[in-house]
Design an enzyme around this catalytic site. Structure first.
Site, PDB file in Angstrom:
ATOM      1  N   GLU A  81      32.427  64.666  59.261  1.00 48.60           N
ATOM      2  CA  GLU A  81      32.201  63.209  60.189  1.00 48.60           C
ATOM      3  C   GLU A  81      31.433  63.480  61.155  1.00 48.60           C
ATOM      4  O   GLU A  81      30.632  62.619  61.450  1.00 48.60           O
ATOM      5  CB  GLU A  81      33.619  62.507  60.412  1.00 48.60           C
ATOM      6  CG  GLU A  81      34.353  61.962  59.021  1.00 48.60           C
ATOM      7  CD  GLU A  81      33.448  60.954  58.498  1.00 48.60           C
ATOM      8  OE1 GLU A  81      32.878  60.453  59.290  1.00 48.60           O
ATOM      9  OE2 GLU A  81      33.462  60.800  57.301  1.00 48.60           O
ATOM     10  N   SER A 347      39.247  26.274  23.887  1.00 54.64           N
ATOM     11  CA  SER A 347      40.314  25.143  23.809  1.00 54.64           C
ATOM     12  C   SER A 347      41.536  24.926  24.429  1.00 54.64           C
ATOM     13  O   SER A 347      42.407  24.174  24.086  1.00 54.64           O
ATOM     14  CB  SER A 347      40.460  25.141  22.045  1.00 54.64           C
ATOM     15  OG  SER A 347      39.292  25.305  21.256  1.00 54.64           O
TER      16      SER A 347
END
Ligand SMILES: [Zn+2]
Length: 758
Positions: A81, A347
């Protein structure tokens, strides 16, 4: 007016000086305080642990000091990092310049490499990624660096950043992924975890470990380059197989718990320690197993996913919730939640149109035209078609709903009005229908608007509850950290959506196995050995397949399809979802059969003519019992000549004579194979010789024309006589013979056979 240069310079200097001065302000240390240890346990309705959320956003799991973390974690974090962490003062200038350059080129904020200090500040106060937020973050990071030592910033980082899957902080991550404390992590494990925070969702190892493993190797290589580890240590770490522990041990009902957690407010998450949900963990496991089993059956039709939700009608409790075949299967988008995905229901919305029609004064015996017609719609005239591409003349409302005829549904909506249906669906909790009613038009009754499975089940539950609507419930109780019962918002009171009489008639139609025969044949999987109402739906192009239904006790919603929208092959609502619906219902009622639906007051029974819907006369060849809301029953006696009617309709090609006797007509009976027969494929004979000759009796069939043979609901052949040759393939099958006669199609009883492999 001319701006004097000296005044302009002075004010600029004052502003810049003031801004620079604010950097000297100390970072507020109160923001760095570790909060109370927070972990939230979700249990099922009987206390079985479903999921433990190790911490939550803004919360902390187990706060650790640097001495409680393996040194490899620190080295790996720096390598992955922020390798200049101990050199910079909060910002790494070369990275800032690069990020600014990229931002300028792309015209938006691209992720620049943030220092650990910037990431700490961002995790304490998350903001949307705008340029302003970036500048503020840099400003706070510099102040943080001036206020506390580097070691404190590192501690804050390791305890706050997200490592994915709700694990905040290195301790939570170590316990989640490796089931060990952060002090015991190996170099390989430390490098793996250190590389997760950059994109915890993209490199989620539970969905696909490959990206996270690739980043782990990059991190180890960087550690070696930076001299943080010796080459032999790095080699050993690269060779170490990683045992990433599955989350399932404390991660049951993953879609349900994820959906529930997303509904909690930050305050509720922080204040609660345990929540007793409504889920039934043993039932959930069985439902998940049924989903997997049925998807194996449907694999050859190109179906890859399914979703199921089970609700308890009494209190709306969610008892089971399976959002996909396998939450942890990244290849099939397993984390997508089919219970919450909005799709076209086909439906499955029709019952609500007919419920409104009943409330508007129509009856179950009202004749509705199922004939070619045009309806006005927003996008121009609209010509609905039926699933079987035929028209059925004038049909009673009961048949129109049970057989799911599209044209009748649109004709009925024409009476009811799109706005009324839309308002009713919204009142029933279909929040996904977010467009105005005109957007959907008449197609709304045919399911052209997208709704979720949960919304469908919720609406059907109102029918099951005799017309009162109540949303589903996620929780039974909650407790804070001192085991005091906490307060979750109480569910809204039930409200009446339909009259009890309307709900009962719709239920009676949806539970009427005889009424759906003309469209769906005999032996439908929806015919259960106890009172059960059900409706299927299929979206256009066969992409989605639904069955929703209920008994007096439970409401069950099923969706089958593909998350990528790929169409299925030859899958209808009956063959796709129907068998899974059936199995879930049988499972729910294995120990206790449901009660019959209670007939409410205010309903009367009358015997009517099946053709005209009027009160039956002695001359009517077919009469049916029908239910009416008192006051809407027919008053006229049928005066049509039944025989004339029969004669006129008998010529309709392949049309079903509407004067259908209420008892099943004699159909073609299969003589061979017998029901329950078992065949074995011979390992020696070539496949084309592995055949049997099926035989059916055609006795008693008037005006016989052709015999159709069905294997598992799909037409496998048609013969002019009663015999047919069938090629054996290993599997279990249902064989059905259907006679096409001059008076319609007649199905015989099914025969089940098993073919064993060689
Ligand atoms: Zn009649």
């Amino acid at each position: 007016m001319i701006v004097r240069p000296r005044a302009w310079l002075l004010s600029s200097l004052l502003i810049v000086g003031g801004l620079v001065g604010t950097i000297l302000l100390p970072y507020p240390k109160s923001r760095l305080a570790p909060g109370a240890l927070v972990s939230l346990r979700l249990t099922d309705r009987n206390g079985v642990l479903l999921r433990e959320v190790l911490s939550e956003s803004g919360g902390r799991s187990r706060w650790v000091t640097l001495s409680e973390v393996s040194p490899d974690v620190i080295k790996a974090t720096l390598a992955a990092e922020d390798r200049n962490f101990f050199l910079h003062r909060g910002l790494h200038l070369p990275s800032v310049v690069r990020a600014l350059w990229q931002n300028a080129r792309q015209g938006r904020v691209v992720s620049g490499a943030s220092t650990l200090s910037q990431q700490v500040v961002r995790n304490i106060e998350p903001r949307p990624r705008t340029l302003g937020a970036k500048l503020r973050e840099a400003w706070l990071a510099i102040r943080l660096e001036r206020s506390v030592p580097k070691e404190e910033i590192l501690t804050q980082y390791l305890n706050r950043v997200p490592y994915g899957n709700q694990a905040f902080g290195i301790e939570a991550a170590a316990r989640l992924y490796f089931r060990k404390p952060a002090s015991d992590l190996s170099l390989a494990e430390a490098a793996f975890l250190a590389a997760l925070p950059r994109s915890p969702s993209q490199s989620n190892p539970y969905h696909d470990p490959a990206p996270a493993l690739r980043r782990q190797r990059e991190t180890i290589a960087a550690m070696r380059r930076l001299g943080l580890v010796r080459p032999d240590e790095a080699d050993r770490a690269l060779a170490e197989p990683l045992a990433i522990r599955p989350p399932s041990e404390s991660f049951r009902a993953p879609h349900f718990t994820t959906a529930f957690l997303s509904r909690l407010t930050e305050k509720e998450r922080a204040s609660l320690a345990e929540i007793q949900t409504t889920l039934d963990a043993p039932l959930q496991e069985k439902v998940e197993a049924l989903v997997r089993g049925h998807l194996e059956r449907l694999a050859r039709s190109g179906v890859r996913n399914a979703a199921v939700v089970v609700l308890d009608n009494a209190g709306g409790d969610i008892l089971a919730w399976a959002g996909s075949r396998d939450y942890f299967d990244a290849g099939a988008s397993g984390q997508v939640d089919g219970v919450l995905s909005a799709r076209q229901p086909g439906s499955a919305l029709k019952p609500f149109t007919y419920a409104l029609a009943l409330e508007a004064g129509m009856t179950a015996a009202t004749l509705i035209d199922d004939a070619p017609a045009e309806f006005a719609a927003a996008g121009g005239p609209y010509r609905p078609e039926n699933y079987d591409r035929r028209y059925h003349g004038r049909v009673r409302l009961r048949s129109a709903l049970a057989c799911s005829y599209n044209v009748s549904a649109v004709a009925t909506l024409d009476v009811v009005g799109v706005e009324r249906l839309y308002r009713q669906l919204r009142d029933l909790g279909m929040d996904s229908l977010s467009e105005p009613p005109g957007f959907y038009g008449a197609g709304l009754t045919l399911g052209n608007g997208e709704v979720t499975l949960l919304e469908l089940a919720r609406a059907y539950m109102a029918l099951a509850r005799g017309g009162t609507f109540m949303p589903e419930r996620f929780t039974l109780a909650s407790f804070d950290h001192e085991r005091r019962e906490g307060a979750l918002p109480s569910p809204p009171a039930p409200k009446r959506a339909f009259s009890a009489a309307t709900a009962f008639i719709i239920t009676d139609i949806l539970a009427d196995a005889d009424a759906r025969v003309p469209a769906f044949g005999y032996g439908s999987p929806l015919n259960l050995p106890f009172p059960c109402a059900a409706k299927t739906g299929t979206s256009k192009d066969y992409r989605d397949n639904w069955t929703v239904g209920y008994t007096t006790d439970y409401t069950v919603g099923i969706w089958v399809g593909n998350f990528d929208g790929r169409p299925m092959e030859n899958v209808s609502g009956i063959t796709g979802c129907g068998p899974l619906f059936r199995d879930v219902m049988l499972l729910l009622h294995r120990e206790r059969r449901p009660a019959a639906f209670t007939l409410p007051e205010g309903l009367v029974r009358r015997t009517v003519c099946a053709t005209t819907g009027d009160l039956a006369s002695a001359a009517c060849p077919a009469r049916v019992e029908e239910l009416f809301i008192a006051g809407t029953e027919p008053l006229l006696v049928c005066d049509r000549q039944g025989d004339a009617q029969e004669a006129r309709l008998a010529d309709r090609p392949a049309g079903r004579a509407p004067h259908r006797p209420s008892a099943a007509p004699p159909g073609p009976r299969i003589l061979f194979p017998e029901d329950g027969a078992v065949f074995q494929v011979d390992p020696v004979l070539r496949a084309e010789y592995q055949k049997i000759r099926c035989r059916a009796s055609l006795d008693g069939l008037d005006d016989f024309r052709v015999l159709e043979w069905y294997i598992d609901e799909s037409r496998a052949g048609a013969t002019p006589g009663g015999t047919w040759v069938w090629n054996l393939q290993p599997g279990s099958y249902t064989i059905r013979a259907v006679a096409v006669t001059g008076r319609g199609r007649v199905a015989g009883p099914p025969v089940r056979v098993t073919v064993l492999g060689p």
